[in-house]
Motif scaffolding. Sequence first.
Motif, PDB file in Angstrom:
ATOM      1  N   ASP A   1      54.323  73.042 -37.534  1.00 20.12           N
ATOM      2  CA  ASP A   1      55.324  72.577 -38.495  1.00 20.12           C
ATOM      3  C   ASP A   1      54.703  72.450 -39.874  1.00 20.12           C
ATOM      4  N   GLY A   2      55.585  72.299 -40.862  1.00 18.53           N
ATOM      5  CA  GLY A   2      55.131  72.100 -42.230  1.00 18.53           C
ATOM      6  C   GLY A   2      54.266  73.226 -42.749  1.00 18.53           C
ATOM      7  N   PHE A   3      53.191  72.847 -43.444  1.00 17.96           N
ATOM      8  CA  PHE A   3      52.310  73.827 -44.072  1.00 17.96           C
ATOM      9  C   PHE A   3      51.673  74.750 -43.039  1.00 17.96           C
ATOM     10  N   GLN A   4      51.292  74.219 -41.887  1.00 16.11           N
ATOM     11  CA  GLN A   4      50.644  75.046 -40.864  1.00 16.11           C
ATOM     12  C   GLN A   4      51.570  76.164 -40.395  1.00 16.11           C
ATOM     13  N   GLN A   5      52.848  75.850 -40.203  1.00 17.99           N
ATOM     14  CA  GLN A   5      53.787  76.879 -39.774  1.00 17.99           C
ATOM     15  C   GLN A   5      53.984  77.926 -40.866  1.00 17.99           C
ATOM     16  N   LEU A   6      54.130  77.474 -42.119  1.00 18.74           N
ATOM     17  CA  LEU A   6      54.324  78.403 -43.227  1.00 18.74           C
ATOM     18  C   LEU A   6      53.114  79.318 -43.387  1.00 18.74           C
TER      19      LEU A   6
ATOM     20  N   ARG B   1      45.965  86.390 -33.522  1.00 19.78           N
ATOM     21  CA  ARG B   1      46.865  85.217 -33.530  1.00 19.78           C
ATOM     22  C   ARG B   1      46.070  83.919 -33.380  1.00 19.78           C
ATOM     23  N   GLN B   2      44.915  84.015 -32.756  1.00 22.60           N
ATOM     24  CA  GLN B   2      44.078  82.836 -32.567  1.00 22.60           C
ATOM     25  C   GLN B   2      43.110  82.611 -33.721  1.00 22.60           C
ATOM     26  N   GLY B   3      43.165  83.487 -34.750  1.00 21.30           N
ATOM     27  CA  GLY B   3      42.391  83.230 -35.954  1.00 21.30           C
ATOM     28  C   GLY B   3      41.358  84.254 -36.340  1.00 21.30           C
ATOM     29  N   THR B   4      41.072  85.251 -35.468  1.00 15.45           N
ATOM     30  CA  THR B   4      40.118  86.288 -35.832  1.00 15.45           C
ATOM     31  C   THR B   4      40.638  87.084 -37.026  1.00 15.45           C
ATOM     32  N   ALA B   5      39.753  87.420 -37.947  1.00 18.96           N
ATOM     33  CA  ALA B   5      40.187  88.095 -39.169  1.00 18.96           C
ATOM     34  C   ALA B   5      40.412  89.590 -38.974  1.00 18.96           C
TER      35      ALA B   5
ATOM     36  N   ARG C   1      60.482  79.426 -47.476  1.00 20.17           N
ATOM     37  CA  ARG C   1      61.638  80.300 -47.258  1.00 20.17           C
ATOM     38  C   ARG C   1      62.771  79.489 -46.631  1.00 20.17           C
ATOM     39  N   ARG C   2      63.957  79.578 -47.247  1.00 24.92           N
ATOM     40  CA  ARG C   2      65.107  78.844 -46.710  1.00 24.92           C
ATOM     41  C   ARG C   2      65.512  79.338 -45.330  1.00 24.92           C
ATOM     42  N   ASN C   3      65.354  80.635 -45.103  1.00 24.07           N
ATOM     43  CA  ASN C   3      65.776  81.228 -43.841  1.00 24.07           C
ATOM     44  C   ASN C   3      64.602  81.492 -42.910  1.00 24.07           C
ATOM     45  N   LEU C   4      63.608  80.614 -42.948  1.00 18.31           N
ATOM     46  CA  LEU C   4      62.393  80.827 -42.168  1.00 18.31           C
ATOM     47  C   LEU C   4      62.684  80.947 -40.677  1.00 18.31           C
ATOM     48  N   GLU C   5      63.559  80.093 -40.147  1.00 18.13           N
ATOM     49  CA  GLU C   5      63.862  80.130 -38.713  1.00 18.13           C
ATOM     50  C   GLU C   5      64.485  81.457 -38.323  1.00 18.13           C
ATOM     51  N   ASN C   6      65.373  82.007 -39.159  1.00 20.63           N
ATOM     52  CA  ASN C   6      65.997  83.299 -38.860  1.00 20.63           C
ATOM     53  C   ASN C   6      64.981  84.434 -38.914  1.00 20.63           C
ATOM     54  N   LEU C   7      64.050  84.356 -39.861  1.00 22.07           N
ATOM     55  CA  LEU C   7      63.020  85.373 -39.958  1.00 22.07           C
ATOM     56  C   LEU C   7      62.112  85.349 -38.733  1.00 22.07           C
ATOM     57  N   ILE C   8      61.741  84.159 -38.307  1.00 21.71           N
ATOM     58  CA  ILE C   8      60.903  84.025 -37.110  1.00 21.71           C
ATOM     59  C   ILE C   8      61.623  84.614 -35.906  1.00 21.71           C
ATOM     60  N   GLU C   9      62.901  84.353 -35.799  1.00 21.16           N
ATOM     61  CA  GLU C   9      63.683  84.847 -34.663  1.00 21.16           C
ATOM     62  C   GLU C   9      63.800  86.370 -34.699  1.00 21.16           C
ATOM     63  N   GLY C  10      63.880  86.954 -35.889  1.00 17.11           N
ATOM     64  CA  GLY C  10      64.173  88.375 -35.988  1.00 17.11           C
ATOM     65  C   GLY C  10      62.999  89.308 -35.905  1.00 17.11           C
ATOM     66  N   VAL C  11      61.788  88.867 -36.298  1.00 15.89           N
ATOM     67  CA  VAL C  11      60.688  89.823 -36.429  1.00 15.89           C
ATOM     68  C   VAL C  11      59.493  89.537 -35.532  1.00 15.89           C
ATOM     69  N   PHE C  12      59.560  88.486 -34.728  1.00 12.25           N
ATOM     70  CA  PHE C  12      58.401  88.153 -33.901  1.00 12.25           C
ATOM     71  C   PHE C  12      58.709  88.234 -32.416  1.00 12.25           C
ATOM     72  N   SER C  13      57.678  88.512 -31.636  1.00 16.90           N
ATOM     73  CA  SER C  13      57.809  88.594 -30.186  1.00 16.90           C
ATOM     74  C   SER C  13      57.964  87.181 -29.607  1.00 16.90           C
ATOM     75  N   PRO C  14      58.372  87.060 -28.340  1.00 19.04           N
ATOM     76  CA  PRO C  14      58.502  85.719 -27.742  1.00 19.04           C
ATOM     77  C   PRO C  14      57.222  84.893 -27.840  1.00 19.04           C
ATOM     78  N   ARG C  15      56.072  85.507 -27.599  1.00 17.48           N
ATOM     79  CA  ARG C  15      54.816  84.737 -27.678  1.00 17.48           C
ATOM     80  C   ARG C  15      54.512  84.340 -29.117  1.00 17.48           C
TER      81      ARG C  15
ATOM     82  N   LYS D   1      56.729  83.878 -31.501  1.00 19.40           N
ATOM     83  CA  LYS D   1      57.692  82.827 -31.862  1.00 19.40           C
ATOM     84  C   LYS D   1      57.272  81.487 -31.294  1.00 19.40           C
ATOM     85  N   ALA D   2      56.836  81.472 -30.034  1.00 20.37           N
ATOM     86  CA  ALA D   2      56.420  80.215 -29.411  1.00 20.37           C
ATOM     87  C   ALA D   2      55.247  79.593 -30.166  1.00 20.37           C
ATOM     88  N   GLU D   3      54.305  80.416 -30.589  1.00 20.80           N
ATOM     89  CA  GLU D   3      53.157  79.898 -31.325  1.00 20.80           C
ATOM     90  C   GLU D   3      53.568  79.357 -32.692  1.00 20.80           C
TER      91      GLU D   3
END
Length: 236
Positions: free
Chosen positions: A156-161, A196-200, A133-147, A149-151
């Motif tokens: 970066d890269g594939f892991q962040q996507l 957020r830590q990986g539980t399904a 997504r070209r606007n990934l940073e804006n999406l992260i800023e708009g729809v996620f809580s501070p915690r 967003k920090a996570e």
Amino acid sequence: MITDADSWWHRFKSIGAIAVFHVDLIPDQGREAEAFEWLDEEERSRWERFQSPTAQRRYVLCRAALRAILCRQIGCPNESLAFEAAKHGKPFALVNGLPASVSFNVSHSGSHGLIAVAPRGRLGVDVEEREPRRNLENLIEGVFSPREKAELESLDGFQQLHAFFRFWTIKEALVKAHGKGLSMKVAELEIPDDMRQGTAKSVGQFAQIPGTSWCLEDIGTQEFAAAVAYEVSPSL
């Protein structure tokens, strides 16, 4: 009548009484023509209003699959089935003009569609192909809580996507299950710590939705991110 052998959808996952179906949305003129025959007059008019062949294909294949699945679930002919929308736009099924005792939700992205069906209770499903997504940073800023967003920002890269789409589908499934859409402050619906830590799968409550416990489940694959959210009930 479409049979299981030649249908473009199949049962993807069962979660108690909830059934999740995968819909194959790759181009196929024969399937699209067959699917079109399932639509009623209003749905055909809606199909015509879509601006692109891609949007038309996704709509007709998902709607026809939904009709076939619900007709089997409810035990009614296609001609008796219709749809209306609730106050905030979430659709519900009617059989011979009366509300049907079935809950469903639909999502599609790219060549993948998902349909979730349950006997009762609020239910939401979301699917997203993991495309950059070209606007990934804006999406992260708009729809996620501070915690959240920090996570995400620690990756970066594939892991962040990958994490972004996992978080996104979990939140979207919950918003769709609740049924109030854009009236909710999505950033305040924080995904439970264990997920957020990986539980399904996780069960929790949210301040914006008091008095209700929700089960959230990550059902993503290597091909797409996906999640289901539903009201906790002993019968599901």
